[in-house]
Scaffold this motif. Structure first.
Motif, PDB file in Angstrom:
ATOM      1  N   PRO A 301       0.912  -1.225   0.065  1.00  0.00           N
ATOM      2  CA  PRO A 301       0.045   0.265  -0.117  1.00  0.00           C
ATOM      3  C   PRO A 301       0.922   1.115  -0.156  1.00  0.00           C
ATOM      4  N   ASN A 302       2.034   1.151   0.669  1.00  0.00           N
ATOM      5  CA  ASN A 302       2.905   2.556   0.816  1.00  0.00           C
ATOM      6  C   ASN A 302       3.687   2.437  -0.836  1.00  0.00           C
ATOM      7  N   GLY A 303       3.503   1.559  -1.942  1.00  0.00           N
ATOM      8  CA  GLY A 303       4.076   1.673  -2.951  1.00  0.00           C
ATOM      9  C   GLY A 303       5.306   0.883  -3.196  1.00  0.00           C
ATOM     10  N   ASN A 321       3.233 -10.233   4.407  1.00  0.00           N
ATOM     11  CA  ASN A 321       3.918  -9.772   5.609  1.00  0.00           C
ATOM     12  C   ASN A 321       5.165  -9.013   5.223  1.00  0.00           C
ATOM     13  N   ILE A 322       5.848  -8.880   3.959  1.00  0.00           N
ATOM     14  CA  ILE A 322       6.840  -8.302   3.628  1.00  0.00           C
ATOM     15  C   ILE A 322       6.643  -6.683   3.651  1.00  0.00           C
ATOM     16  N   CYS A 323       5.163  -6.261   3.598  1.00  0.00           N
ATOM     17  CA  CYS A 323       4.883  -4.832   3.716  1.00  0.00           C
ATOM     18  C   CYS A 323       4.982  -4.369   5.131  1.00  0.00           C
ATOM     19  N   LEU A 324       4.833  -5.444   6.045  1.00  0.00           N
ATOM     20  CA  LEU A 324       5.130  -4.775   7.398  1.00  0.00           C
ATOM     21  C   LEU A 324       6.421  -4.510   7.622  1.00  0.00           C
TER      22      LEU A 324
END
Length: 326
Positions: A301-303, A321-324
């Motif tokens: 979501p943050n790009g 979970n990588i985005c976390l």
């Protein structure tokens, strides 16, 4: 003996038998005059030390005149006095002409100074050379000073023009500096340093040379109302930064058109036999799935972009979970 006296008789008194008054007085006083044995003579003229002094002064005057005449002839010879002028100075119909090196100890007021057609004009001074321009009221309007350390010009506007066409190559005033040359070349090793903004329609490097725009301690911003075009017709275009590189379009789109588009150093989600994925940016896909060669490009979501092992369906949710950790 009796003193002899001369008596002047006029023509009228020379008649026969006539006696003048002087003869009468002489005849009556002959018996009363004293007789002297030795007559006295009184010399007439300058004698003695007065005569010697006079001769000395005449001789001194004559010597002074000879020395003065000799010095005058010597000065005329040394200074090269002629009918046209003196020494290197010649008086012509157009003005005064100086040949050779000339020195002026006092101010020189002339209307025009120019050299010969086959020689340059050299103004030399032990300290500096200053050219002043004044108006009709005597106020200083312009000044050019050539010193040992710098050349200073004080005027309302300074211009450098081409000798053949008269085109303004450089001009400076209180508001702006204009460079009118077709090409501006900076040969310094550090390039050109600008303290504020730079406005130019074209920036190009020399042939076989790299063009580098760098801001060591601040950001580099290029803005234009109708767009900024950066192209490399015969080479690579490289943009490198230490922290973040932002490509932003507020109303349009970012179009990447190339045969191959690569995004290196992206985190890769791992694949296991239990169909569970974990986030491991340092692990390679060959450690868990040696035969895995196809990946799916996912976005947080943050790009942030990352790779997920491709499957029958989308596997981005399994590796989200990588985005976390971003």
């Amino acid at each position: 003996q009796m003193d002899e006296k001369w008596i002047i008789i006029s023509e009228e008194d020379r008649r026969p038998g006539a006696m003048t008054r002087e003869q009468y007085i002489l005849a009556t006083q002959q018996n009363s005059l004293p007789r002297t044995e030795h007559p006295q003579f009184y010399p007439v003229g300058i004698y003695g030390w007065r005569k010697r002094c006079l001769y000395f002064f005449v001789l001194l005057l004559l010597v002074t005149m000879i020395v003065n005449l000799a010095m005058t002839i010597w000065i005329l010879k040394v200074m090269n006095f002629t009918v046209d002028g003196m020494g290197n100075l010649r008086v012509t119909k157009k003005g005064i002409r100086l040949e050779g090196i000339s020195e002026f100890l006092l101010p020189l007021y002339v209307k025009e100074i120019h050299s010969r057609k086959d020689s340059p004009l050299v103004l030399q001074s032990d300290r500096n050379v200053t050219l002043n321009a004044r108006n009709h009221m005597g106020q200083l309007t312009g000044q050019l000073t050539v010193g040992a350390d710098a050349v200073e010009a004080q005027c309302k506007r300074f211009e450098v023009r081409a000798s053949d066409s008269g085109k303004v190559l450089f001009s400076a005033d209180e508001d702006e500096i204009v460079i009118g040359a077709d090409r501006l070349k900076v040969t310094g090793t550090e390039g050109a340093v600008f303290g504020h903004s730079v406005e130019t329609p074209h920036i190009r490097a020399e042939p076989s040379q790299d063009l580098k725009l760098e801001s060591p301690t601040r950001s580099l911003v290029m803005e234009a109302p109708r767009g900024v075009q950066v192209s490399a017709a015969a080479g690579d275009l490289k943009a490198t930064c230490r922290k973040e590189l932002h490509l932003q379009s507020t109303e349009g789109e970012i179009f990447l058109n190339a045969d191959t588009i690569r995004l290196g150093n992206l985190p890769v989600g791992s694949f296991s036999s239990s169909s569970s994925f974990s986030s491991s940016s340092s692990s390679s896909p060959s450690s868990s799935a040696p035969r895995q060669t196809i990946y799916e490009l996912c976005a947080c979501p943050n790009g942030k972009l990352y790779l997920s092992p491709a499957g029958a369906g989308s596997t981005c949710q399994s590796s989200s979970n990588i985005c976390l950790w971003s």
